[in-house]
Design a protein around this motif. Structure first.
Motif, mmCIF file in Angstrom:
data_model
loop_
_atom_site.group_PDB
_atom_site.id
_atom_site.type_symbol
_atom_site.label_atom_id
_atom_site.label_comp_id
_atom_site.label_asym_id
_atom_site.label_seq_id
_atom_site.Cartn_x
_atom_site.Cartn_y
_atom_site.Cartn_z
ATOM 1 N N LYS A 16 50.473 37.262 39.136
ATOM 2 C CA LYS A 16 49.552 36.929 40.314
ATOM 3 C C LYS A 16 50.685 36.743 41.429
ATOM 4 O O LYS A 16 50.260 37.014 42.229
ATOM 5 C CB LYS A 16 48.695 35.905 39.723
ATOM 6 C CG LYS A 16 47.694 35.643 41.040
ATOM 7 C CD LYS A 16 46.723 36.982 41.475
ATOM 8 C CE LYS A 16 45.804 36.397 42.312
ATOM 9 N NZ LYS A 16 44.695 37.439 42.817
ATOM 10 N N MET A 51 39.561 37.993 46.815
ATOM 11 C CA MET A 51 40.084 37.682 45.354
ATOM 12 C C MET A 51 40.203 36.197 45.210
ATOM 13 O O MET A 51 39.721 35.697 43.899
ATOM 14 C CB MET A 51 40.980 38.745 44.806
ATOM 15 C CG MET A 51 40.609 40.362 44.971
ATOM 16 S SD MET A 51 39.715 40.658 43.473
ATOM 17 C CE MET A 51 41.090 40.681 42.264
ATOM 18 N N GLU A 87 38.935 38.401 39.082
ATOM 19 C CA GLU A 87 40.178 39.362 38.707
ATOM 20 C C GLU A 87 39.595 40.418 38.090
ATOM 21 O O GLU A 87 38.552 40.135 37.370
ATOM 22 C CB GLU A 87 41.289 38.696 37.903
ATOM 23 C CG GLU A 87 41.971 37.506 38.778
ATOM 24 C CD GLU A 87 42.593 37.699 39.775
ATOM 25 O OE1 GLU A 87 42.947 38.837 40.220
ATOM 26 O OE2 GLU A 87 43.122 36.752 40.530
ATOM 27 N N GLU A 105 46.018 36.244 33.945
ATOM 28 C CA GLU A 105 45.682 35.106 34.629
ATOM 29 C C GLU A 105 45.032 34.104 33.484
ATOM 30 O O GLU A 105 45.282 32.968 33.332
ATOM 31 C CB GLU A 105 44.705 35.307 35.834
ATOM 32 C CG GLU A 105 45.180 35.752 37.111
ATOM 33 C CD GLU A 105 46.028 34.492 37.691
ATOM 34 O OE1 GLU A 105 45.440 33.893 38.620
ATOM 35 O OE2 GLU A 105 47.161 34.426 37.073
ATOM 36 N N TYR A 126 44.739 47.437 41.629
ATOM 37 C CA TYR A 126 44.028 46.818 42.829
ATOM 38 C C TYR A 126 44.791 47.694 43.995
ATOM 39 O O TYR A 126 43.776 48.161 44.845
ATOM 40 C CB TYR A 126 44.798 45.465 43.170
ATOM 41 C CG TYR A 126 44.229 44.251 42.074
ATOM 42 C CD1 TYR A 126 43.161 44.617 41.515
ATOM 43 C CD2 TYR A 126 44.932 43.187 42.261
ATOM 44 C CE1 TYR A 126 42.716 43.682 40.624
ATOM 45 C CE2 TYR A 126 44.368 42.123 41.227
ATOM 46 C CZ TYR A 126 43.377 42.419 40.539
ATOM 47 O OH TYR A 126 42.856 41.205 39.645
ATOM 48 N N GLY A 159 34.939 42.748 39.568
ATOM 49 C CA GLY A 159 35.624 41.515 39.017
ATOM 50 C C GLY A 159 34.914 40.611 38.032
ATOM 51 O O GLY A 159 33.546 40.534 38.123
#
Length: 769
Positions: free
Chosen positions: A267, A341, A347, A355, A625, A667
């Motif tokens: 991330k 986000m 996510e 994550e 993404y 997400g």
């Protein structure tokens, strides 16, 4: 007698006039593509004894198999009254394979009674062959998860094509041409040197305790994982003037803060990478602007020279650049996408898995991650008795930014004055030497930091300055914060930690040149263009730029390829200012997309270096993404704007709304009590199971229905997809996980988002985790 001399002189002059200039081929490509149009650059050589009439016209033609495949006519003298030195013959077409002889003839008469000719042997291959190298790179990288193998195989494949399918020559060309030229390029040398110096500087800052001092300061403001990510995101806008500086400074500085909050390295590297090129490419003042404006201005000047009336289009390249900003859908929506986000705590895809791993298991990287610098990070840890002071981190970082910015302005001012340009911000920043400025800043700050750490002393776990002791002619008690030897050792540890990523960077540069030599850029452009509706050209241009930049790993190289190919075409096909501006915008945005998500891009590699993240893991988690934002940019941006459905500003708003909807419904909250997965991850696991592969990192939940109502969980967890979100009493905590959850019953499965005592104590241990 005199009359005889006059006759001879007249005959000599006549012969000179009818003798055209000699021909020398320039910049011949190693490979040409069968049945794809190409151009030839021809230099003209004149004899010192030859004179020409000022109104002479130079006629040129190109022959292949005794057939004329191209004609060209131009005034022998240019607009400045000088003999023309170069001519460009375009729209040539050969339908043959292997070696083909192409002859260029020059004459000063239209009937070609007296000619000068030269023949070149060009190597032609099928268009599909040009795809082998980029396809193999992707396949090998995904299959082996080893970028070095993939890059070498890709370079060798391209060299094999360029070497006329000779494997021995291909082996030699990889070593003596592509690798050597990649390492020997001046700009590449600048990048390697300032990366070394900046990495060494960050290592010294870490060893002095400055990085952890910064982390302590930020922890007062960044109490949660969300606020840490917001801090990283907004700092990315501060260092807007250069993408390299943004990447290296942001990743190395904020890594310690994000680690303390258990933000995964994947991330962190995404946040770093997604605020580099997208910010620098649209900033009205940055190191990118000179290159972008220069390409735009060249094409405008070319169209004006050809007599085109650019109605509705400014003849100033900088004004056209500003006009393209509202339609830079990909970089702008990417910035908005990552911001939403963060605040939504959602996510999807591999990033959600990463994550959850970092938050629940306190693993910053995957177990199989190949992260360089673990041992070096341990060596760069400060001693236990070293005070963690913020100024030992902030002062060098602020100083390097100040020196780089000052050097950018000084080099830009010097160049602008040398070119006779007005000292405007766009000229100063556009003509600055950003690479040299980064080198000046990183090296100078390193020297200053060494002396700064040497003349601080540690006395009983506190820092004192020795000057008051020296004024009394007394020796300062305690020990130096860092001796010169310790500074040098930390500096070398920092350089040693990025040795393999630098090697990957060199190979990435090499494969970019090799793929271009193999003709992939020409084939991509020709395969995706053709007789199309001009209104579809912006979408098509974005796709072409994305594919070329993804395969070559360079956004600037992609721009250099596509501007002369597509920008004039867009004007000739449409004669519409809006289509012309959208097409330029699509080149700039598509180049950023491909460069943003390919594993062979320098910014992608540097983002992984500065974040201490596995390069392939960074690429895999970021790719979904980037693809989602690219699809949004196409469907709601370039496609409807190209067909005049609405203006670019409206397109930005619609794209932003579409990204919000996708984030919400695609997400999943990272802190979901039941750790549910998103649809993409579940679909990927289903496909893996069908192929006989399993992913043991995260257990697949039994319940996957996001709309299932659970009274207990509904009272404890607030999310837009749950019924309690629409109750007025829950809006106060719509972005927090309130009350007791199932995570608190098992401490091993998750941790509170706020900084607890364990996270604070783990600051000094996280880099070796």
């Amino acid at each position: 007698m005199k009359s005889g001399y006059l006759v001879l002189f007249s005959l000599a002059v006549g012969l000179a006039v009818t003798s055209p200039p000699a021909i020398v081929f320039d910049n011949l490509r190693p490979v040409y593509v069968d049945n794809v149009e190409f151009s030839l650059t021809v230099s003209l050589e004149y004899s010192n004894e030859t004179t020409y009439d000022a109104s002479s016209t130079l006629y040129s033609r190109v022959l292949w198999n005794n057939e004329i495949i191209g004609n060209h006519a131009v005034a022998l003298y240019d607009e400045y009254g000088l003999l023309r030195s170069t001519i460009y013959i375009k729209e040539l077409l050969v339908t043959g394979l292997d070696a083909q002889d192409v002859t260029v003839e020059n004459s000063l008469s239209s009937d070609f009674s007296t000619v000068e000719s030269a023949t070149a042997s060009l190597w032609f291959i099928p268009g599909a062959v040009t795809l082998l190298s980029p396809i193999l790179v992707i396949i090998v990288a995904v299959w082996t998860r080893e970028v070095l193998y993939a890059l070498y195989i890709g370079i060798f494949t391209a060299a094999f094509i360029v070497s006329h399918y000779d494997p021995f020559q291909a082996f030699l060309r990889v070593l003596d041409t592509y690798l050597v030229e990649s390492l020997g390029d001046v700009d590449h040398a600048f990048v390697i040197l300032f990366t070394w110096f900046l990495s060494g500087l960050i290592a010294c800052i870490s060893r002095s305790g400055g990085s952890f001092g910064i982390a302590e300061i930020f922890k007062k403001f960044a109490k949660t994982r969300m606020t840490v990510q917001l801090v990283i995101f907004f700092i990315g806008f501060v260092i807007f003037f250069d993408s390299y500086a943004n990447t290296l400074i942001l990743g190395n500085t904020m890594r310690f803060v994000s680690d303390a909050m258990w933000v995964s390295r994947e991330k962190l590297s995404f946040l770093v990478d997604a605020t580099t090129s997208p910010v620098a490419s649209i900033a009205p003042i940055s190191s990118w602007i000179g290159f972008e404006v220069g390409l735009i201005q060249d094409q405008i000047d070319l169209l004006l020279e050809q007599g085109e009336d650019l109605e509705g289009v400014s003849t100033n390249g900088y004004m056209v650049f500003l006009a393209t900003i509202p339609s830079r859908f990909y970089p702008i929506i990417m910035l908005f996408f990552q911001f939403f986000m963060i605040i939504a705590k959602r996510e999807f895809g591999p990033m959600l898995v990463a994550e959850r791993r970092s938050m629940d298991e306190h693993k910053l990287v995957r177990d199989d991650a190949k992260v360089d610098g673990k041992k070096e990070d341990e060596a760069m840890m400060p001693d236990e008795s070293t005070p963690l002071k913020w100024w030992n981190g902030v002062v060098p970082i602020v100083l390097v930014i100040f020196i780089v910015l000052l050097a950018v302005m000084l080099t830009g001012r010097t160049t602008s004055l040398a070119l006779g340009l007005p000292l405007t911000p766009e000229n100063i920043f556009g003509h600055a030497d950003a690479n040299a400025a980064l080198l000046y800043g990183s090296f100078t700050t390193t020297v200053v930091a060494w002396f700064m750490y040497r003349f601080q002393y540690v006395v009983q776990d506190r820092l004192v300055h020795p000057f008051m002791y020296w004024l009394r002619f007394k020796a300062c008690p305690g020990r130096p914060l860092l001796t010169m030897q310790q500074n040098l050792d930390a500096f070398m540890d920092g350089i040693r930690g990025i040795f393999q990523p630098i090697l990957v960077l060199i190979l990435a540069w090499a494969i970019g040149a090799a793929i271009a030599d193999s003709g992939a850029d020409i084939f991509f452009s020709s395969a995706l263009t053709g007789n199309l509706d001009p209104r579809a050209l912006p979408v098509l241009t974005f796709l072409i730029a994305a594919v070329i930049s993804f395969c070559t790993g360079t956004s600037w190289g992609t721009m250099s390829i596509l501007f002369p190919l597509i920008v004039p075409t867009s004007w000739y096909a449409s004669h519409d200012a809006e289509i012309f501006t959208l097409t330029i915008s699509a080149i700039l945005a598509g180049s950023v997309f491909g460069d943003h998500c390919t594993p062979i891009s320098d910014t992608t590699i540097l983002s992984a270096i500065s974040s201490r993240c596995d390069l392939m893991h960074h690429t895999i988690t970021q790719l979904p993404y980037a693809l989602v934002v690219a699809v949004i940019s196409i469907l709601f941006g370039y496609l409807p704007c190209g067909y005049s459905a609405y203006e670019s500003f409206a397109g930005l708003g619609i794209c932003a709304l579409a990204s919000v909807v996708l984030v919400i419904f695609l997400g999943v909250r990272v802190d979901h009590p039941k750790r549910r997965l998103d649809v993409l991850t579940l679909a990927g696991r289903k496909m893996s199971n069908c192929c006989g592969k399993t992913d043991e990192d995260v257990e697949v939940p039994k319940t996957i229905n996001l709309w299932e109502y659970d009274a207990q969980t509904d009272e404890e967890f607030v999310d837009i997809l749950r019924p309690n979100f629409w109750k007025l009493s829950t809006w106060k905590g719509c972005f927090t996980c309130n009350g007791k959850t199932t995570l608190e019953e098992d401490p091993e499965k998750g941790k509170e988002e706020t900084v607890d005592a364990e996270a604070q104590e783990a600051v000094s241990e996280q880099l070796s985790a």
